[in-house]
Design an enzyme around this catalytic site. Structure first.
Site, short mmCIF file in Angstrom:
data_model
loop_
_atom_site.label_atom_id
_atom_site.label_comp_id
_atom_site.label_asym_id
_atom_site.label_seq_id
_atom_site.Cartn_x
_atom_site.Cartn_y
_atom_site.Cartn_z
CE LYS A 49 -72.79 3.10 124.56
NZ LYS A 49 -71.44 3.35 124.02
NE ARG A 75 -72.68 9.11 122.86
CZ ARG A 75 -72.28 8.02 122.21
NH1 ARG A 75 -73.14 7.32 121.50
NH2 ARG A 75 -71.03 7.63 122.30
NE ARG A 99 -63.09 1.85 120.32
CZ ARG A 99 -64.27 2.20 120.82
NH1 ARG A 99 -65.12 1.28 121.21
NH2 ARG A 99 -64.61 3.46 120.94
NE ARG A 140 -64.41 4.81 117.13
CZ ARG A 140 -65.49 4.67 117.88
NH1 ARG A 140 -66.06 3.49 118.00
NH2 ARG A 140 -65.99 5.69 118.52
NE ARG A 162 -65.21 9.09 121.93
CZ ARG A 162 -64.48 7.98 121.72
NH1 ARG A 162 -63.17 8.06 121.56
NH2 ARG A 162 -65.07 6.82 121.66
#
Ligand code: AMP
Length: 191
Positions: free
Chosen positions: A13, A88, A127, A133, A144
């Site tokens: 997204k 969220r 990623r 990250r 998550r």
């Protein structure tokens, strides 16, 4: 045009929101980016926020709604926006509705980028290698995804009930996802 993007972490997204914003001259507001900037600045609030990000938990609703309100009050949302990563939770969605009503604005489309968990997992692990990250490790990824299913996914029904939901298959190349996104925005198809 005012658009909200919904989708699990790693659904793509952010990439799509960025591209659409550039393409249409819309203001792209990523709460994840905003929060990571606050963490980097090292303020006391940033240090508190870091704990939530690193654990993969949602930052408290009042903090997030406050951040979005600041943007609205600064006029950043007045000429068309894309919200990426907000709302969220149900409380955030209701907070957004109140805020938009106050500013005489409304949402035109809620775009759900739908991707299976197994694909999401692979993407996030990749990623993690590429970007480093701190919340892209295996345990946090699992957490998550759980947070997404429990707290964010109910918003699919919230927006479907309001006739705003447009669902896109996110398990395609980024270009194909963007083509599907453009078609859906053109036709306003509901799903
Ligand atoms: P993202 O970059 O959108 O994947 O967000 C990274 C992290 O920022 C999330 O795991 C949450 O800890 C936090 N975050 C981002 N957006 C929100 C939000 N709307 N509400 C609460 N926490 C958020």
């Amino acid at each position: 045009m005012n658009i909200v993007f919904l989708g699990a972490p790693g659904s793509g997204k952010g990439t799509q929101a960025q591209k659409l914003a550039t393409n249409r001259g819309l203001f792209h507001l990523s709460t994840g980016d905003l929060l990571r900037t606050a963490v980097k600045n090292g303020s006391p609030l940033g240090q508190k926020i870091r704990q939530y990000l690193d654990a993969g938990n949602l930052v408290p609703d009042d903090v997030i709604i406050g951040l979005i309100e600041e943007q609205a009050d600064a006029g950043n949302l007045s000429n068309g926006f894309i919200l990426d990563g907000f709302p969220r939770s149900q409380a955030q969605a209701e907070g957004l509705d109140r805020m938009l009503t106050k500013h005489h604005m409304h949402i035109d489309h809620v775009v759900l980028i739908s991707v299976d968990d197994s694909v999401i997992r692979q993407r996030l692990l990749r990623r993690a290698e590429l970007e480093g990250r701190s919340d892209d490790n295996e345990a946090t990824i699992t957490h998550r995804l759980k947070v997404y299913r429990n707290q964010t996914e109910p918003l699919v029904t919230y927006y479907r009930d309001r006739g705003l939901l447009r669902t896109i298959d996110g398990d395609q190349t980024p270009d194909d996802v963007f083509a599907a996104l453009s078609a859906v925005l053109r036709n306003g198809t509901t799903a």
